[in-house]
Motif scaffolding. Structure first.
Motif, mmCIF file in Angstrom:
data_model
loop_
_atom_site.group_PDB
_atom_site.id
_atom_site.type_symbol
_atom_site.label_atom_id
_atom_site.label_comp_id
_atom_site.label_asym_id
_atom_site.label_seq_id
_atom_site.Cartn_x
_atom_site.Cartn_y
_atom_site.Cartn_z
ATOM 1 N N LYS A 22 115.386 80.134 94.322
ATOM 2 C CA LYS A 22 115.969 80.796 93.140
ATOM 3 C C LYS A 22 116.224 82.272 93.405
ATOM 4 C CE LYS A 22 113.918 77.944 89.575
ATOM 5 N NZ LYS A 22 112.568 77.800 89.052
ATOM 6 N N MET A 23 115.379 82.884 94.238
ATOM 7 C CA MET A 23 115.510 84.325 94.515
ATOM 8 C C MET A 23 116.538 84.621 95.609
ATOM 9 S SD MET A 23 111.453 85.318 94.401
ATOM 10 C CE MET A 23 111.601 87.059 94.796
ATOM 11 N N GLY A 24 117.040 83.596 96.265
ATOM 12 C CA GLY A 24 118.002 83.845 97.337
ATOM 13 C C GLY A 24 117.342 84.244 98.639
ATOM 14 N N ILE A 25 116.194 83.668 98.914
ATOM 15 C CA ILE A 25 115.500 83.976 100.169
ATOM 16 C C ILE A 25 115.573 82.754 101.089
ATOM 17 C CG2 ILE A 25 113.241 84.508 101.186
ATOM 18 C CD1 ILE A 25 112.591 86.098 98.648
ATOM 19 N N VAL A 26 116.144 82.963 102.263
ATOM 20 C CA VAL A 26 116.208 81.895 103.261
ATOM 21 C C VAL A 26 114.791 81.648 103.771
ATOM 22 C CG1 VAL A 26 117.102 81.288 105.556
ATOM 23 C CG2 VAL A 26 118.555 82.533 103.946
ATOM 24 N N LEU A 27 114.466 80.404 104.066
ATOM 25 C CA LEU A 27 113.120 80.105 104.556
ATOM 26 C C LEU A 27 113.155 79.501 105.949
ATOM 27 C CD1 LEU A 27 111.593 78.469 101.357
ATOM 28 C CD2 LEU A 27 111.137 80.774 102.229
ATOM 29 N N TRP A 28 112.169 79.922 106.713
ATOM 30 C CA TRP A 28 111.840 79.256 107.972
ATOM 31 C C TRP A 28 110.522 78.561 107.665
ATOM 32 C CZ3 TRP A 28 111.701 81.939 113.404
ATOM 33 C CH2 TRP A 28 110.720 81.372 114.224
ATOM 34 N N GLN A 29 110.538 77.239 107.780
ATOM 35 C CA GLN A 29 109.291 76.510 107.522
ATOM 36 C C GLN A 29 108.886 75.769 108.784
ATOM 37 O OE1 GLN A 29 107.191 74.705 103.641
ATOM 38 N NE2 GLN A 29 109.293 74.097 103.854
ATOM 39 N N SER A 72 107.643 88.345 95.438
ATOM 40 C CA SER A 72 108.147 89.641 94.939
ATOM 41 C C SER A 72 107.817 90.736 95.930
ATOM 42 C CB SER A 72 107.570 90.052 93.588
ATOM 43 O OG SER A 72 107.203 88.988 92.840
ATOM 44 N N GLU A 73 106.646 90.659 96.534
ATOM 45 C CA GLU A 73 106.299 91.700 97.511
ATOM 46 C C GLU A 73 107.191 91.563 98.755
ATOM 47 O OE1 GLU A 73 104.172 94.265 96.721
ATOM 48 O OE2 GLU A 73 104.795 95.137 98.629
ATOM 49 N N ALA A 74 107.531 90.328 99.108
ATOM 50 C CA ALA A 74 108.452 90.135 100.239
ATOM 51 C C ALA A 74 109.822 90.724 99.893
ATOM 52 C CB ALA A 74 108.581 88.648 100.562
ATOM 53 N N ARG A 75 110.289 90.405 98.709
ATOM 54 C CA ARG A 75 111.608 90.874 98.280
ATOM 55 C C ARG A 75 111.657 92.406 98.265
ATOM 56 N NH1 ARG A 75 116.112 88.453 96.093
ATOM 57 N NH2 ARG A 75 116.290 88.014 98.274
ATOM 58 N N ALA A 76 110.559 93.026 97.809
ATOM 59 C CA ALA A 76 110.527 94.495 97.721
ATOM 60 C C ALA A 76 110.757 95.142 99.088
ATOM 61 C CB ALA A 76 109.181 94.941 97.146
ATOM 62 N N LEU A 77 110.393 94.427 100.138
ATOM 63 C CA LEU A 77 110.562 94.983 101.480
ATOM 64 C C LEU A 77 112.042 94.988 101.895
ATOM 65 C CD1 LEU A 77 108.878 95.951 103.997
ATOM 66 C CD2 LEU A 77 108.928 93.568 104.791
ATOM 67 N N GLY A 78 112.848 94.222 101.196
ATOM 68 C CA GLY A 78 114.283 94.187 101.510
ATOM 69 C C GLY A 78 114.692 92.994 102.346
ATOM 70 N N VAL A 79 113.944 91.906 102.240
ATOM 71 C CA VAL A 79 114.215 90.763 103.112
ATOM 72 C C VAL A 79 115.297 89.844 102.557
ATOM 73 C CG1 VAL A 79 111.807 90.743 103.875
ATOM 74 C CG2 VAL A 79 112.516 89.190 102.047
ATOM 75 N N ASN A 80 115.911 89.084 103.435
ATOM 76 C CA ASN A 80 116.741 87.949 103.011
ATOM 77 C C ASN A 80 116.145 86.647 103.547
ATOM 78 O OD1 ASN A 80 117.394 88.095 105.707
ATOM 79 N ND2 ASN A 80 119.565 88.531 105.409
ATOM 80 N N MET A 81 114.963 86.753 104.183
ATOM 81 C CA MET A 81 114.338 85.544 104.731
ATOM 82 C C MET A 81 112.808 85.713 104.748
ATOM 83 S SD MET A 81 114.920 83.797 108.460
ATOM 84 C CE MET A 81 113.531 83.599 109.558
ATOM 85 N N VAL A 82 112.114 84.592 104.644
ATOM 86 C CA VAL A 82 110.658 84.580 104.830
ATOM 87 C C VAL A 82 110.328 83.487 105.838
ATOM 88 C CG1 VAL A 82 108.443 83.989 103.757
ATOM 89 C CG2 VAL A 82 109.988 85.544 102.582
ATOM 90 N N ARG A 83 109.510 83.850 106.797
ATOM 91 C CA ARG A 83 108.952 82.827 107.691
ATOM 92 C C ARG A 83 107.615 82.409 107.092
ATOM 93 N NH1 ARG A 83 106.195 83.509 113.672
ATOM 94 N NH2 ARG A 83 105.853 81.287 114.000
#
Ligand code: GCB
Length: 604
Positions: free
Chosen positions: A367-374, A340-351
Motif C-alpha cells: 500500500k505504501m509503494g515499497i518494493v520488497l525483497w523477500q 514508517s521508519e523505513a519510509r522516512a529514510l527515503g527508500v523505495n525498497m525493503v529487504r
C-alpha cells in the motif's frame, strides 16, 4: 483428516535429528489457502496457557490430553490451568525473564468455542510457529510443521466439537544442523506461536488459491489462474470492476483454470503510484476479494526496470523485531512502525531480512509503494549436502511464494545469503531456483554473496562465483571499513563484479552505540562518528561501481543477537542500526537519508 505437513512426528523433536522424516511428506499443493484475511475467520489470538517442557517429557505424558483426576486414585503431574500465560501471537523470550534465552519445548494450550456448520469446512491456520510444532485438537495430533516463518493449515471439520474444544501446540525452537537457519545465526532465536492463529470457515468446495499478476513482459496483459479445493469442474469468475474485467472460466478435472486478459488504461503499480485494484474471485459457493496491484519488473543489461523504467533500488533491511519491545513484530501496528521508519529514510525498497516476514508487513509495504525483497533463511552454515535440508528449503520457498505471489510489491525472491561456492551448494541453490520458477517467473531471483575480495594485482574488487550466472540480479554484502579495512582510498575503488548484470550492495555498515561520540578513524570507538564516516566512505565507493543497481544498508534498527558479547557497546545487540534500540536516529541515518534524497531528486 490428519496432515503431516513436513514430517512424521518422531524426528521432529529429537534434538539433533537428521531428516529421515522428510520422506513422509503428504502435502496438498498448495498447502494452505491464499488470502486468509479475505475469508470468514475467527482469530484464536490472546492469552494461551503454557507449560515449559525443558526435558521434552510432555509428549510421553500426553499432556495434550489435558486430563484431570476422575477418581480418588488418579493424579496428573501437570495442569494447563493456573500457570504461565503467554500472548499469542508473540515470542516467549520477551514474555518472561526466565525464557529470554530459552531454546526447547513450550506447550501452548487453550479452549475455544466452535460450532460445526453443515455444508461448511473449517481449518486451523497458523501464520507462523517458530520453529517446529505439533498441533493437537481435543486430545489427538492433527498436524506438524517445521519452519518458523511460513504458514500452515489443517482441516478440522470432522474433529471440531459443538461448544468447547481444546487445542494444544507443542512448540520447539532448538537449533539443529539440518534446520533452516541452522546452528548459529545473527539474530535472536525467538520461539513461540509468533503470528496469528485463525479458525477459518469455507464452503465445501472453496477457492483455495489464485495467482493474478501482470504478465512479465507485457504492460497490459493480466495472467490469472484459480485453483479450487476439490477436483471438480466448475465455473469460476474473476472480476476487476475498475478495469471492466468480468471473466468466467471453467476449471478442469484438477479444479484449476487459467486465462489471460488484455486490459486497457491500466495504472501500473509503482513506488510513486502504488495503485491497487479490487479483485473478486468467485465460484458457485465461494467468494474472495482483495486488492491487487499490477506492475512489470525486469532487467535490462545492468539496470533494474520497473514498468520499463530504470529504477535504482534505495533499500533498507530490518528484522521482524520491535527493538523497544525486545520481541518479534507481529501486528499491523508493528508493520506501521517498521515501515514508517523505513519510509522516512527515503527508500523505495525493503529487504526483509532474513526470512519471510508477516503478511501485515508485506501488505502494508504494498500500500505504501515499497518494493520488497523477500528471502528464505538460507543463511551461512546450511548443510548443503543434506537432501532433507534441501527438501525443507524447497518447501519453505514454496510456502513463501504461495503466500505472497499476488503481492506485486514483492519484486525479488532471495534464495540465499552468504554461501560459499561448492558443487553441493550449487545443486542445492539450483533446485531452489527451479522450485521458485515452477510457481512464479514474474519476479527477479537474487542471492546475496559475501566473497568479494580486493585483487592486489588488478587493484579491483572481484568475485569468483559461477552461480551468479543463474541469477537475474546479483547482490553483495560488503562491510568496507568494518570487517574489511580499506585497501585504498574509496575514491579509487574500482569494482569488477558481474559487470554485465545489475549489482545490489545488499549489506554494508558498521556498529555504533547511540549517543557515543569518538574518533571517526577508530572502529573500536563504537561511535556514531566512526559509523558516519564509514557511511560517507562507502557512499563514495558506490559512485565507482558501474553496474550498481541498488544499495541496502545493514540495518534500520539495532537488533538483538546473542553473539554480540561486548559488555558495554553491545550487550546482546548488533549495533549496526541507523536507528538505536530506543528509536533514536544516529548520525549515519542523516548521511544515508541525504544520499537517498539526492538520488531520488537528481538520479544516480
Ligand atoms: C552479514 C549478515 C547479517 C549480519 C551482518 C553483521 O553479513 O548477512 O545477517 O547481521 O553481516 O552484522 O555481521
Amino acid at each position: 483428516m490428519k496432515i503431516s505437513i513436513l514430517a512424521s512426528a518422531i524426528a521432529l523433536f529429537l534434538p539433533l535429528a537428521a531428516n529421515a522424516a522428510e520422506v513422509s511428506v503428504q502435502q496438498e499443493t498448495p498447502a494452505f489457502m491464499t488470502n486468509v484475511y479475505g475469508r470468514d475467520y475467527t482469530l484464536l489470538n490472546g492469552k494461551w496457557n503454557a507449560i515449559v517442557d525443558l526435558y521434552d517429557q510432555g509428549l510421553k505424558m500426553k499432556i495434550y490430553e489435558n486430563r484431570t483426576p476422575q477418581s480418588k486414585e488418579e493424579f496428573y503431574e501437570y495442569s494447563f490451568e493456573g500457570g504461565l500465560r503467554l500472548n499469542v501471537p508473540g515470542d516467549w523470550n520477551s514474555q518472561a525473564p526466565e525464557l529470554k534465552y530459552y531454546e526447547g519445548t513450550v506447550w501452548y494450550a487453550r479452549h475455544f468455542d466452535a460450532s460445526p456448520v453443515p455444508g461448511k469446512r473449517q481449518f486451523l491456520y497458523f501464520g507462523a510457529v517458530s520453529y517446529r510444532c505439533r498441533v493437537y485438537l481435543n486430545g489427538e495430533e492433527i498436524a506438524s510443521h517445521e519452519g518458523g516463518f511460513t504458514p500452515f493449515q489443517v482441516e478440522v471439520t470432522d474433529r471440531l466439537k459443538d461448544g468447547d474444544n481444546f487445542i494444544a501446540v507443542e512448540v520447539n525452537n532448538r537449533r539443529t544442523p539440518d534446520a533452516i537457519p541452522a546452528l548459529a545465526f545473527d539474530w535472536w532465536n525467538y520461539g513461540g506461536i509468533t503470528r496469528d492463529v485463525m479458525l477459518i470457515t469455507t464452503p465445501e468446495v472453496y477457492i483455495k488459491d489464485y495467482f493474478i499478476q501482470l504478465d512479465k513482459n507485457s504492460p497490459d496483459v493480466i495472467n490469472a489462474s484459480v485453483t479450487l479445493s476439490g477436483t471438480v469442474s466448475e465455473t469460476v469468475k474473476i472480476e476487476i470492476p475498475e478495469l471492466k474485467i468480468s471473466q468466467e472460466l471453467v476449471t478442469d478435472g484438477n479444479g484449476r483454470a487459467s486465462a489471460s486478459f488484455k486490459v486497457k488504461k491500466l495504472r501500473r503499480w509503482s513506488p510513486d503510484d502504488p495503485k491497487l485494484y479490487d479483485v473478486i474471485v468467485s465460484s458457485a459457493s465461494d467468494r474472495v476479494e482483495e486488492s491487487i496491484g499490477f506492475r512489470n519488473i525486469s532487467v535490462d543489461g545492468t539496470k533494474i526496470l520497473i514498468n520499463g523504467r530504470p529504477t535504482f533500488m534505495r533499500s533498507i533491511s530490518f528484522h521482524e523485531e520491535i527493538p523497544q519491545r525486545r520481541g518479534r513484530a507481529f501486528s499491523e501496528a508493528d508493520a506501521v512502525m517498521l515501515l514508517s521508519e523505513a519510509r522516512a529514510l527515503g527508500v523505495n525498497m525493503v529487504r526483509l531480512a532474513h526470512y519471510p516476514q508477516n503478511e501485515y508487513t508485506v501488505r502494508l509495504a504494498e500500500k505504501m509503494g515499497i518494493v520488497l525483497w523477500q528471502e528464505i533463511p538460507i543463511w551461512q552454515g546450511i548443510d548443503f549436502e543434506d537432501a532433507g535440508t534441501q527438501a525443507k528449503a524447497q518447501r519453505m520457498l514454496t510456502e513463501m511464494i504461495t503466500r505472497d505471489k499476488n503481492r506485486c510489491a514483492v519484486g525479488f525472491w532471495g534464495v540465499a545469503n552468504e554461501t560459499k561456492p561448492s558443487d553441493a551448494r550449487n545443486a542445492f541453490l539450483t533446485s531452489l531456483l527451479e522450485t521458485g520458477k515452477s510457481i512464479d517467473t514474474t519476479r527477479l531471483y537474487v542471492a546475496a554473496f559475501d566473497l568479494v575480495f580486493f585483487n592486489d594485482k588488478t587493484r579491483h574488487f572481484e568475485m569468483n562465483d559461477g552461480f551468479t550466472s543463474s541469477l537475474d540480479v546479483v547482490a553483495v554484502n560488503k562491510y568496507m571499513g568494518w570487517y574489511h579495512p580499506w585497501p585504498l582510498d574509496p575514491t579509487e575503488a574500482v569494482w569488477d563484479v558481474v559487470p554485465d548484470k545489475p549489482l545490489i550492495i545488499s549489506e554494508f555498515g558498521g556498529e555504533a552505540l547511540y549517543g557515543q561520540s569518538g574518533d571517526e578513524t577508530v572502529a573500536s570507538s563504537w561511535s556514531e562518528d566512526y559509523q558516519a564516516k564509514l557511511y560517507r566512505d562507502n557512499i563514495e565507493m558506490f559512485r565507482h561501481i558501474p553496474n550498481l543497481a541498488g544499495v541496502s544498508p545493514w540495518i534500520l534498527f539495532d537488533f538483538r543477537s546473542p553473539y554480540r558479547f561486548h559488555p558495554t557497546n553491545q550487550e546482546d545487540w548488533n549495533r549496526k542500526g541507523l536507528v538505536s534500540d530506543q528509536g533514536y536516529r544516529k548520525k549515519a541515518w542523516y548521511i544515508m537519508h541525504d544520499y537517498y534524497m539526492d538520488i531520488k531528486n537528481n538520479g544516480r
